[in-house]
Write a protein that holds these residues in place. Structure first.
Motif, PDB file in Angstrom:
ATOM      1  N   LYS A  35     -16.599  31.661 -56.268  1.00 60.10           N
ATOM      2  CA  LYS A  35     -17.880  31.224 -56.836  1.00 60.10           C
ATOM      3  C   LYS A  35     -18.134  29.730 -56.636  1.00 60.10           C
ATOM      4  O   LYS A  35     -19.275  29.291 -56.608  1.00 60.10           O
ATOM      5  CB  LYS A  35     -17.929  31.580 -58.321  1.00 60.10           C
ATOM      6  N   GLU A  51     -11.233  31.331 -58.589  1.00 68.16           N
ATOM      7  CA  GLU A  51     -12.538  31.681 -58.006  1.00 68.16           C
ATOM      8  C   GLU A  51     -13.123  30.504 -57.229  1.00 68.16           C
ATOM      9  O   GLU A  51     -14.329  30.448 -56.980  1.00 68.16           O
ATOM     10  CB  GLU A  51     -13.509  32.106 -59.128  1.00 68.16           C
ATOM     11  N   MET A 106     -14.783  37.032 -55.072  1.00 64.85           N
ATOM     12  CA  MET A 106     -14.541  36.349 -56.336  1.00 64.85           C
ATOM     13  C   MET A 106     -14.681  34.841 -56.184  1.00 64.85           C
ATOM     14  O   MET A 106     -14.445  34.093 -57.121  1.00 64.85           O
ATOM     15  CB  MET A 106     -13.140  36.702 -56.872  1.00 64.85           C
TER      16      MET A 106
END
Length: 202
Positions: free
Chosen positions: A6, A164, A4
């Motif tokens: 990013k 994230e 997760m």
């Protein structure tokens, strides 16, 4: 599992560039006791962070430095005006950023950094074009570990979702502030360690 993470957010000094002010200062050849007084007046002065915040004028900043060692005004001024020379290029930075971009990460910087050193930079910050954006503290008049600077970054780049995102900084207090904000924080010690810690998160 699918990661997760990013967005990767980097501090700059001692992470993407070196900042060896000790070596820079020793290059002046001052006597040891004088060098220590100037170190305390400039780089170890709590008011150094006001340069990062970018609200004070250079005169105000210098006055705060002079106050610690008034007998060395001229030397303090010389040391401060050329302090950008303490910032050095790190060979791993651009290849690392390119690799992370190829892996699909968005890359940002969040750095306590004075305007003067940014403007006089002679190439140590050549990695900036490889990043998706970022904030220098002087641009927003906020410094880490203030929660507001993390908020400013997220406001500027709404695609950064704290849960994230991961933040690298060599300062544990700044990492703790990022964690409190909801960003995964990793204390940066050296590049290999950072790569390993990041892979654990993925």
């Amino acid at each position: 599992r699918i990661s997760m993470i990013k967005s990767i957010i980097f501090d700059i000094g001692q992470v993407l560039v070196s900042f060896d002010w000790r070596a820079y200062l020793s290059g002046f050849g001052f006597a040891p006791d004088k060098e220590e007084l100037i170190a305390n007046a400039v780089f170890l002065n709590p008011n150094w962070s006001e340069g990062d915040r970018g609200v004070w004028t250079e005169e105000q900043l210098l006055d705060a430095f002079y106050a610690k060692a008034p007998q060395y005004r001229e030397d303090i001024k010389r040391v401060y005006l050329d302090a950008w020379k303490a910032v050095g290029h790190l060979d791993y930075t651009i290849p690392w950023l390119i690799r992370l971009k190829e892996q699909g990460f968005q890359l940002y910087y969040l750095s306590n950094y004075p305007k003067r050193m940014r403007e006089l930079d002679k190439g140590a910050l050549d990695f900036i074009p490889y990043m998706d954006g970022g904030i220098f503290s002087y641009q927003v008049h906020l410094i880490k570990p203030d929660r507001a600077i993390f908020q400013a970054l997220v406001n500027k780049y709404p695609e950064i979702i704290p849960s994230e995102a991961v933040f690298f900084d060599d300062n544990a207090e700044n990492v703790a502030a990022a964690s409190a904000f909801g960003i995964h924080g990793i204390v940066f010690q050296h590049q290999m360690q950072a790569v390993e810690e990041l892979s654990k998160l993925l």
